[in-house]
Structure formats: C-alpha cells, structure tokens
Design a protein around this motif. Structure first.
Motif, PDB file in Angstrom:
ATOM      1  N   PHE A 108     -13.781 -74.241 -78.991  1.00  0.00           N
ATOM      2  CA  PHE A 108     -13.313 -72.982 -78.406  1.00  0.00           C
ATOM      3  C   PHE A 108     -12.021 -73.216 -77.630  1.00  0.00           C
ATOM      4  O   PHE A 108     -11.977 -74.034 -76.715  1.00  0.00           O
ATOM      5  N   ASP A 109     -10.969 -72.494 -78.004  1.00  0.00           N
ATOM      6  CA  ASP A 109      -9.646 -72.652 -77.385  1.00  0.00           C
ATOM      7  C   ASP A 109      -9.495 -71.623 -76.255  1.00  0.00           C
ATOM      8  O   ASP A 109      -9.162 -70.470 -76.496  1.00  0.00           O
ATOM      9  N   MET A 110      -9.747 -72.068 -75.034  1.00  0.00           N
ATOM     10  CA  MET A 110      -9.722 -71.166 -73.888  1.00  0.00           C
ATOM     11  C   MET A 110      -8.345 -70.553 -73.700  1.00  0.00           C
ATOM     12  O   MET A 110      -8.229 -69.367 -73.388  1.00  0.00           O
ATOM     13  N   HIS A 111      -7.301 -71.328 -73.887  1.00  0.00           N
ATOM     14  CA  HIS A 111      -5.934 -70.816 -73.728  1.00  0.00           C
ATOM     15  C   HIS A 111      -5.670 -69.677 -74.724  1.00  0.00           C
ATOM     16  O   HIS A 111      -5.147 -68.624 -74.344  1.00  0.00           O
ATOM     17  N   LEU A 112      -6.024 -69.868 -75.965  1.00  0.00           N
ATOM     18  CA  LEU A 112      -5.840 -68.844 -76.991  1.00  0.00           C
ATOM     19  C   LEU A 112      -6.692 -67.606 -76.698  1.00  0.00           C
ATOM     20  O   LEU A 112      -6.233 -66.465 -76.848  1.00  0.00           O
ATOM     21  N   PHE A 113      -7.915 -67.835 -76.240  1.00  0.00           N
ATOM     22  CA  PHE A 113      -8.799 -66.720 -75.902  1.00  0.00           C
ATOM     23  C   PHE A 113      -8.215 -65.891 -74.755  1.00  0.00           C
ATOM     24  O   PHE A 113      -8.216 -64.655 -74.798  1.00  0.00           O
ATOM     25  N   LYS A 114      -7.680 -66.559 -73.739  1.00  0.00           N
ATOM     26  CA  LYS A 114      -7.071 -65.840 -72.618  1.00  0.00           C
ATOM     27  C   LYS A 114      -5.846 -65.042 -73.072  1.00  0.00           C
ATOM     28  O   LYS A 114      -5.621 -63.933 -72.600  1.00  0.00           O
ATOM     29  N   GLN A 115      -5.076 -65.587 -74.011  1.00  0.00           N
ATOM     30  CA  GLN A 115      -3.936 -64.839 -74.558  1.00  0.00           C
ATOM     31  C   GLN A 115      -4.420 -63.591 -75.290  1.00  0.00           C
ATOM     32  O   GLN A 115      -3.823 -62.515 -75.153  1.00  0.00           O
ATOM     33  N   TYR A 116      -5.480 -63.742 -76.054  1.00  0.00           N
ATOM     34  CA  TYR A 116      -6.077 -62.622 -76.788  1.00  0.00           C
ATOM     35  C   TYR A 116      -6.499 -61.513 -75.815  1.00  0.00           C
ATOM     36  O   TYR A 116      -6.173 -60.339 -76.011  1.00  0.00           O
ATOM     37  N   ILE A 117      -7.175 -61.886 -74.743  1.00  0.00           N
ATOM     38  CA  ILE A 117      -7.631 -60.903 -73.748  1.00  0.00           C
ATOM     39  C   ILE A 117      -6.426 -60.287 -73.028  1.00  0.00           C
ATOM     40  O   ILE A 117      -6.380 -59.069 -72.808  1.00  0.00           O
ATOM     41  N   ALA A 118      -5.446 -61.095 -72.682  1.00  0.00           N
ATOM     42  CA  ALA A 118      -4.243 -60.579 -72.011  1.00  0.00           C
ATOM     43  C   ALA A 118      -3.508 -59.586 -72.910  1.00  0.00           C
ATOM     44  O   ALA A 118      -3.039 -58.536 -72.434  1.00  0.00           O
ATOM     45  N   ASN A 119      -3.414 -59.873 -74.185  1.00  0.00           N
ATOM     46  CA  ASN A 119      -2.781 -58.934 -75.128  1.00  0.00           C
ATOM     47  C   ASN A 119      -3.546 -57.619 -75.189  1.00  0.00           C
ATOM     48  O   ASN A 119      -2.941 -56.547 -75.198  1.00  0.00           O
ATOM     49  N   TYR A 120      -4.863 -57.699 -75.215  1.00  0.00           N
ATOM     50  CA  TYR A 120      -5.674 -56.485 -75.215  1.00  0.00           C
ATOM     51  C   TYR A 120      -5.418 -55.673 -73.942  1.00  0.00           C
ATOM     52  O   TYR A 120      -5.251 -54.455 -73.989  1.00  0.00           O
ATOM     53  N   MET A 121      -5.363 -56.367 -72.827  1.00  0.00           N
ATOM     54  CA  MET A 121      -5.221 -55.696 -71.536  1.00  0.00           C
ATOM     55  C   MET A 121      -3.846 -55.050 -71.333  1.00  0.00           C
ATOM     56  O   MET A 121      -3.675 -54.252 -70.413  1.00  0.00           O
ATOM     57  N   GLN A 122      -2.885 -55.349 -72.188  1.00  0.00           N
ATOM     58  CA  GLN A 122      -1.604 -54.650 -72.122  1.00  0.00           C
ATOM     59  C   GLN A 122      -1.785 -53.180 -72.493  1.00  0.00           C
ATOM     60  O   GLN A 122      -0.991 -52.333 -72.076  1.00  0.00           O
ATOM     61  N   PHE A 123      -2.824 -52.875 -73.251  1.00  0.00           N
ATOM     62  CA  PHE A 123      -3.058 -51.509 -73.718  1.00  0.00           C
ATOM     63  C   PHE A 123      -4.249 -50.836 -73.047  1.00  0.00           C
ATOM     64  O   PHE A 123      -4.249 -49.632 -72.852  1.00  0.00           O
ATOM     65  N   PHE A 124      -5.271 -51.633 -72.723  1.00  0.00           N
ATOM     66  CA  PHE A 124      -6.481 -51.090 -72.116  1.00  0.00           C
ATOM     67  C   PHE A 124      -6.953 -52.037 -71.015  1.00  0.00           C
ATOM     68  O   PHE A 124      -7.185 -53.213 -71.278  1.00  0.00           O
ATOM     69  N   PRO A 125      -7.115 -51.535 -69.811  1.00  0.00           N
ATOM     70  CA  PRO A 125      -7.534 -52.417 -68.714  1.00  0.00           C
ATOM     71  C   PRO A 125      -9.006 -52.819 -68.830  1.00  0.00           C
ATOM     72  O   PRO A 125      -9.820 -52.088 -69.394  1.00  0.00           O
ATOM     73  N   LEU A 126      -9.310 -53.984 -68.308  1.00  0.00           N
ATOM     74  CA  LEU A 126     -10.692 -54.458 -68.193  1.00  0.00           C
ATOM     75  C   LEU A 126     -10.971 -54.673 -66.713  1.00  0.00           C
ATOM     76  O   LEU A 126     -10.099 -55.132 -65.977  1.00  0.00           O
ATOM     77  N   SER A 127     -12.170 -54.354 -66.293  1.00  0.00           N
ATOM     78  CA  SER A 127     -12.536 -54.560 -64.895  1.00  0.00           C
ATOM     79  C   SER A 127     -12.868 -56.031 -64.646  1.00  0.00           C
ATOM     80  O   SER A 127     -13.073 -56.811 -65.590  1.00  0.00           O
ATOM     81  N   LEU A 128     -12.938 -56.381 -63.398  1.00  0.00           N
ATOM     82  CA  LEU A 128     -13.339 -57.729 -63.016  1.00  0.00           C
ATOM     83  C   LEU A 128     -14.733 -58.034 -63.568  1.00  0.00           C
ATOM     84  O   LEU A 128     -14.984 -59.134 -64.059  1.00  0.00           O
ATOM     85  N   ASN A 129     -15.617 -57.052 -63.518  1.00  0.00           N
ATOM     86  CA  ASN A 129     -16.967 -57.205 -64.071  1.00  0.00           C
ATOM     87  C   ASN A 129     -16.934 -57.456 -65.574  1.00  0.00           C
ATOM     88  O   ASN A 129     -17.713 -58.250 -66.094  1.00  0.00           O
TER      89      ASN A 129
END
Length: 188
Positions: A108-129
């Motif tokens: 599991f590539d944590m760096h790549l996963f975080k990029q994936y989530i960051a890209n998603y969050m450019q369009f739709f926010p995610l809560s801390l939860n």
C-alpha cells in the motif's frame, strides 16, 4: 453468532474438500483470523458515527469505467447498485480495487493514497471524521463480507479465481487491521 456459524460451516466444508489441500493452511489461517476480526465488529461499527454519506454509484470500480486510449474516463456504466453510502467507504474501496500497489495489500502506497484523497478534496470536502475513519470503515465493510472461500470449497476447487479473491480480501483485512490507525493518522 451469524458470522461464527458461517465460519463454522466454511471450516466443515474445508475438512471435506480434497481440492483445498494445497491451500489448506492459508484457508485455515484466514478463517481463524476472520473469526477473531468479527469479535471486533461492534467496536469497528462505531466508526460510522458522524461521517458523510453521499449518493453513489455503489459499485464504482475500474470495470465500470469506459476510457479512451489515453486512459481518460469517458463514461461510467452500470448504475444498478446506486445508493447512499459513506464517501469514505467508496473512496477507500475504489483505491484498494484499482491501484496497482494494492494487488499486494502490504505494498500500500500511502503517499499515492494521500494524493488521491487530496485530489478528491479539491472538488468535494471531507470531514475530519471521514478521514480518520476511512480505513476502519473499509475494514468493517470487508470483514462483513461472507464470500470467503465458500464458492471455492463448494466447487471442489474448480473455481480458483474465487480462492484468489477470498485470499486477497482477507489479506486486505489483515493489512487494515494492523495499519488502520497509522493510515488514519496520515490522512488526518
């Protein structure tokens, strides 16, 4: 109780299966791990409190995408499973099923996963939860899956693909069980 009964029945099938001999130890270990994991289900289910739900495709995986020769998504097909789901589940599920590094969950590539989530969050926010509970929600989802080895054993080993799917799913559960806290911390 439902899961204990299911795994007891699966263990009984394993004892009767001649075809399972080459996979015997893996299947036994996986069934025992899943029995233990299911004892954690009440605690894991608490991760659903206060998360974001959204209308979703419901089966958003790479086989539902039509892409051009360059790999750009042109269409999404098969909305028969569309319903409201936790967005954390959908994001983690899509990544785990489509990212090459997740073919072997320990890679599991944590760096790549975080990029994936960051890209998603450019369009739709995610809560801390949403971020904090993402791996736990996916673990809970995967742990509830009763697909594990039943089809392989009932086919007397003829459906090896079902063995490979069951093995991968259990390996994902093991990985998340051991690493959910670390993934949560990284996402937060």
């Amino acid at each position: 109780q439902e899961y204990d009964r299911f795994y007891a029945e699966t263990s009984a099938l394993l004892e009767l299966s001649v075809a399972a001999t080459i996979y015997l130890e893996k299947i036994k270990d996986d069934i025992e791990f899943r029995r233990e994991l299911n004892r954690s289900m009440p605690q894991l289910s608490k991760s659903y409190c206060g998360i974001t739900y959204t209308p979703s495709h419901g089966d958003f995986i790479y086989s539902q995408l039509i892409c051009d020769k360059k790999g750009s998504i042109k269409k999404i097909v098969d909305f028969s499973s569309a319903h409201t789901v936790p967005i954390s589940l959908e994001l983690m599920r899509f990544y785990m099923l489509s990212s090459a590094d997740c073919k072997t969950p320990g890679r599991f590539d944590m760096h790549l996963f975080k990029q994936y989530i960051a890209n998603y969050m450019q369009f739709f926010p995610l809560s801390l939860n949403d971020l904090k509970n993402m791996p736990i929600i996916y673990l809970y989802y995967m742990a509830r899956n009763k697909y594990v080895y039943r089809e392989f054993l009932q086919s007397n080993g003829e459906k090896e693909t079902s063995f490979l799917q069951s093995s991968w799913r259990t390996d994902v559960c093991r990985f998340l069980y051991e690493n959910a806290q670390k993934i949560s911390e990284e996402l937060v």
